[in-house]
Design a protein around this motif. Sequence first.
Motif, short mmCIF file in Angstrom:
data_model
loop_
_atom_site.label_atom_id
_atom_site.label_comp_id
_atom_site.label_asym_id
_atom_site.label_seq_id
_atom_site.Cartn_x
_atom_site.Cartn_y
_atom_site.Cartn_z
N ARG A 124 29.74 37.70 39.45
CA ARG A 124 30.65 38.81 39.77
C ARG A 124 29.96 39.92 40.54
O ARG A 124 30.60 40.75 41.17
CB ARG A 124 31.25 39.36 38.48
CG ARG A 124 32.14 38.33 37.77
CD ARG A 124 32.40 38.67 36.32
NE ARG A 124 33.16 39.89 36.17
CZ ARG A 124 33.43 40.47 34.99
NH1 ARG A 124 32.99 39.90 33.88
NH2 ARG A 124 34.13 41.58 34.93
N VAL A 125 28.62 39.94 40.46
CA VAL A 125 27.83 40.96 41.14
C VAL A 125 26.66 40.27 41.83
O VAL A 125 26.15 39.26 41.34
CB VAL A 125 27.34 42.03 40.12
CG1 VAL A 125 26.26 42.90 40.72
CG2 VAL A 125 28.50 42.89 39.64
N GLU A 126 26.23 40.79 42.98
CA GLU A 126 25.04 40.30 43.66
C GLU A 126 23.99 41.39 43.65
O GLU A 126 24.30 42.57 43.46
CB GLU A 126 25.39 39.89 45.10
CG GLU A 126 26.39 38.73 45.18
CD GLU A 126 26.79 38.41 46.61
OE1 GLU A 126 26.04 38.81 47.53
OE2 GLU A 126 27.84 37.80 46.82
N LYS A 127 22.70 40.99 43.87
CA LYS A 127 21.65 42.00 43.89
C LYS A 127 20.65 41.71 45.00
O LYS A 127 20.52 40.57 45.46
CB LYS A 127 20.95 42.09 42.53
CG LYS A 127 20.10 40.90 42.14
CD LYS A 127 19.42 41.19 40.80
CE LYS A 127 18.50 40.05 40.38
NZ LYS A 127 17.79 40.35 39.13
N SER A 128 19.92 42.74 45.39
CA SER A 128 18.95 42.60 46.48
C SER A 128 17.66 42.01 45.96
O SER A 128 17.37 42.07 44.75
CB SER A 128 18.67 43.98 47.10
OG SER A 128 17.98 44.81 46.18
N SER B 148 17.98 50.41 30.21
CA SER B 148 17.78 49.03 29.76
C SER B 148 19.11 48.33 29.54
O SER B 148 19.27 47.16 29.87
CB SER B 148 16.95 49.01 28.47
OG SER B 148 17.58 49.77 27.46
N ASN B 149 20.11 49.07 29.00
CA ASN B 149 21.44 48.48 28.81
C ASN B 149 22.13 48.22 30.14
O ASN B 149 22.80 47.21 30.33
CB ASN B 149 22.31 49.39 27.94
CG ASN B 149 21.84 49.42 26.50
OD1 ASN B 149 21.18 48.50 26.05
ND2 ASN B 149 22.17 50.48 25.77
N ALA B 150 21.95 49.17 31.08
CA ALA B 150 22.54 48.98 32.40
C ALA B 150 21.94 47.75 33.09
O ALA B 150 22.66 46.93 33.68
CB ALA B 150 22.32 50.22 33.26
N SER B 151 20.61 47.61 32.99
CA SER B 151 19.93 46.46 33.60
C SER B 151 20.41 45.16 32.99
O SER B 151 20.70 44.19 33.69
CB SER B 151 18.41 46.60 33.41
OG SER B 151 17.74 45.48 33.92
N LYS B 152 20.54 45.15 31.64
CA LYS B 152 21.00 43.94 30.94
C LYS B 152 22.40 43.55 31.41
O LYS B 152 22.66 42.39 31.74
CB LYS B 152 20.98 44.20 29.43
CG LYS B 152 21.55 43.07 28.59
CD LYS B 152 21.57 43.47 27.12
CE LYS B 152 22.29 42.42 26.30
NZ LYS B 152 22.37 42.79 24.88
N ASP B 153 23.32 44.54 31.45
CA ASP B 153 24.71 44.24 31.82
C ASP B 153 24.83 43.83 33.28
O ASP B 153 25.59 42.91 33.62
CB ASP B 153 25.59 45.47 31.55
CG ASP B 153 25.72 45.76 30.05
OD1 ASP B 153 25.43 44.85 29.26
OD2 ASP B 153 26.09 46.88 29.69
N LEU B 154 24.08 44.48 34.16
CA LEU B 154 24.13 44.13 35.59
C LEU B 154 23.62 42.71 35.82
O LEU B 154 24.21 41.94 36.58
CB LEU B 154 23.31 45.14 36.41
CG LEU B 154 23.96 46.51 36.60
CD1 LEU B 154 22.94 47.52 37.10
CD2 LEU B 154 25.14 46.43 37.58
N ASN B 155 22.53 42.36 35.15
CA ASN B 155 21.99 41.01 35.32
C ASN B 155 22.90 39.94 34.74
O ASN B 155 22.98 38.81 35.24
CB ASN B 155 20.58 40.92 34.71
CG ASN B 155 19.53 41.50 35.63
OD1 ASN B 155 19.23 40.94 36.68
ND2 ASN B 155 18.97 42.64 35.26
#
Length: 497
Positions: A38-42, A24-31
């Motif tokens: 700074r990051v893109e997602k599929s 959940s923390n990884a998802s929060k930080d990535l979003n």
Amino acid sequence: RSGLGEKKGLSTSEVADHLAIQRSNASKDLNQLVKEGRVEKSDSRPVRYWAAGVDAISSEKYVPSYKENRPQREKAFPQRVQGKPSDRDIFATIIGANGSMKNAVEQAKAAILYPPKGLNCLITGPTGSGKTYFAHAMFQFAKSNQVIAEDKELIVFNCADYANNPELLMSHLFGYVRGAFTGADQEKIGIIDQADESMLFLDEIHRLPPEGQEMIFYFMDHGTFSRLGETGKNHQANVRIVGATTEDPNSTLLDTFTRRIPINIQLPFFEKRPASEKVDLVRVLVGQEATRIQRTITLTEDVVKALIGSVSFGNIGQLKSNVQLVCARGFLNHMQQDEIEIDLLDLPEGIRSGLIVLGNRRNELAELSKILEPKISVQPNQNLNNIQSDSYELPYNLYDIIGDKAALLKADGLDQEAINHFISTDINVHLKSFYKDHGFSFNSVNKLSEFVDQKVISVTNQIYEMVRQRLNYDFQQNFIYAMSLHISSFLKKIHLG
């Protein structure tokens, strides 16, 4: 960093495992990194992330992006996508802009465009009525009309955090100089400086102590201020101030303060809105969930009615919470299907009982029956606008968490029924803890009395005192809220037979 730089990118699970943090923390930080560019997602599942600027490749099913879908969207929504008026008027995307919200929208536009520097205003309305969302819309409208520069940000300040400490409040609002207090080893600017030539949103403004209100209205009058530890008003700023409160401003704010806020924008209760707006709100909120999972979500007529009937004290905020819960459970139950079809069996009991509540409001039920079809289908990427967020926006992707956890439990050999039980409990914990932090805890009898009879609260208090004295046991304060709700629900069920 090296993984995100690879063309195939990384999933939430891979990032979490590599950094040894919760998913959940990884998802929060990535979003958050996606929001910052700074990051893109599929768009496909499982979602993969990569560093901005890297041409990612994926073995997953290709889904056209929102931008690539523009021609199809223009055909489906010409009034939203084509022409300049909608670009300049973000309020056109707000449900009820020509209905229950018409007066509020006209007041907001007047406050923003009034020459030369606009008017300070106050947004009033019950918990969950969309005050923060509306403030964001005002800010976007100001930017699109070149009243505020494009590179500015809306500065948000919650007055409740500093309600009992005027000195701390002043240091956050106006900043402080070196040596102003123990530990102030360097000068620091306040949020007034940050909001210069922009807009400051003061949430829960009724929690400002009198000293704080006086600080603000002096600044409103003169545009000058001093930092904590300074003598003389040495600094200037041009700030548009928007406040928000659930309380009656005439009884909670100083007269000298309210006189300096010429516009009071009142947002309606959810129950006061026409049936067509309620259905549109459900459709838009479900659309947000469809976009998150990139799948079509279909609701039966009874599900829509149950969602509308389930809203009591929390207005649109409560509706959004319930929609998220229903869509999350629907996703869990139909994870392997291309389309998420949600019927009454997918609803938790608390939301399903909204159908019974609605049955007692015959006029509203008749209006809904006229406009609802047996099923409504909502596709992803249809209800997008430029309003960045509201205070009830989850900081992580709940569907990533569900998908990851289901895969782990399945790998451990659990059957589908057990998986559904575990994750349903988890969904409830996630949503309830999040909404508890956003004003949906019953932290005052005033809020409780909005939806529980005062006699019930009185009896519950007597029970609380009796048990506490006889057993010498001090229950947590939420005993009163839980027991009041239980007794109230019990009485309603007796009344309904």
